[in-house]
Scaffold this motif. Structure first.
Motif, PDB file in Angstrom:
ATOM      1  N   PHE A 195     -29.413  22.726  -5.451  1.00 44.56           N
ATOM      2  CA  PHE A 195     -29.970  22.938  -4.119  1.00 44.56           C
ATOM      3  C   PHE A 195     -30.080  21.628  -3.350  1.00 44.56           C
ATOM      4  O   PHE A 195     -30.549  20.619  -3.900  1.00 44.56           O
ATOM      5  CB  PHE A 195     -31.382  23.536  -4.215  1.00 44.56           C
ATOM      6  N   LEU A 240     -27.702  25.598 -11.102  1.00 43.20           N
ATOM      7  CA  LEU A 240     -27.876  25.860  -9.679  1.00 43.20           C
ATOM      8  C   LEU A 240     -28.286  24.567  -8.984  1.00 43.20           C
ATOM      9  O   LEU A 240     -29.289  23.935  -9.371  1.00 43.20           O
ATOM     10  CB  LEU A 240     -28.953  26.929  -9.454  1.00 43.20           C
ATOM     11  N   LEU A 300     -28.365  26.354  -1.140  1.00 44.05           N
ATOM     12  CA  LEU A 300     -27.742  26.417  -2.461  1.00 44.05           C
ATOM     13  C   LEU A 300     -26.275  26.040  -2.264  1.00 44.05           C
ATOM     14  O   LEU A 300     -25.506  26.793  -1.674  1.00 44.05           O
ATOM     15  CB  LEU A 300     -27.858  27.822  -3.047  1.00 44.05           C
TER      16      LEU A 300
END
Length: 209
Positions: free
Chosen positions: A152, A150, A129
């Motif tokens: 990743f 988010l 992450l």
């Protein structure tokens, strides 16, 4: 960065909906409903969007109401050398990192892996992450909803061929120095450049607002 009026109206609406959830006084409930309705009207005006479209965002079957919280958007970054995997969105014809809303029942990483498979046709493993962004604070296209984004880094299993999914028109690898037109409500160039910086220096901390 979002317009200050849009930020304020979204906050007012969230306060009104939270008040409706936890208040038991009928007069207060009526006032909170009035404030919520006014906030929706202002949102529609600021976004130049029909009021019915705004109202639909807050229906019980779209949003569970109550204590209003940000939605979660996950994005997966896959590199091949210094080229990044992008998908062409059917909805606007622009390019983005594979991703979308996080579904219930899956972790953020699992959601990211699922989105990459559905939109680009390859199996990946989310490995790091590298950024958590508040959409309203970035240079994204303004949104009447509030999002945490988010990001990743993902590793693709070997010997796989990319292919477009049901929500994408095309898929390909692009040089990070020569990116196609991006769907800026979903991703901006900085998100991709930060990912490459993380690849070059895995010890760097996760970015967040």
């Amino acid at each position: 960065m979002e317009n200050i009026w849009l930020q304020a109206v979204k906050r007012i609406h969230a306060i009104a909906e939270t008040g409706r959830e936890f208040s038991h006084n009928e007069y207060d409930l009526e006032r909170y409903q009035d404030i919520s309705t006014l906030a929706q009207q202002l949102l529609a005006s600021l976004a130049n969007t029909p009021l019915t479209a705004i109202e639909n965002l807050f229906r019980p079957d779209v949003d569970d109401g109550g204590y209003i919280t940000p939605k979660i958007d996950v994005r997966g970054v896959v590199f091949k050398d210094k080229r990044v995997l992008l998908v062409k969105e059917k909805i606007d014809g622009l390019w983005s990192l594979p991703g979308g809303y996080a579904d219930l029942g899956l972790s953020a990483a699992e959601n990211t892996e699922k989105e990459v498979f559905e939109e680009a046709g390859i199996i990946v493993k989310a490995s790091h992450l590298y950024a958590v962004r508040h959409k309203a604070k970035g240079e994204y296209t303004p949104d009447i909803r509030d999002f945490y984004k988010l990001f990743f880094l993902c590793e693709a299993l070997p010997e796989q061929e990319i292919k477009a999914g049901m929500e994408t028109d095309d898929v390909g690898y692009f040089s990070i120095d020569d990116l196609p037109p991006l769907s800026k409500g979903r991703v901006i160039a900085t998100d991709i450049h930060h990912a490459w910086e993380f690849v070059c220096n895995p010890a760097r901390p996760t970015l967040f607002d």
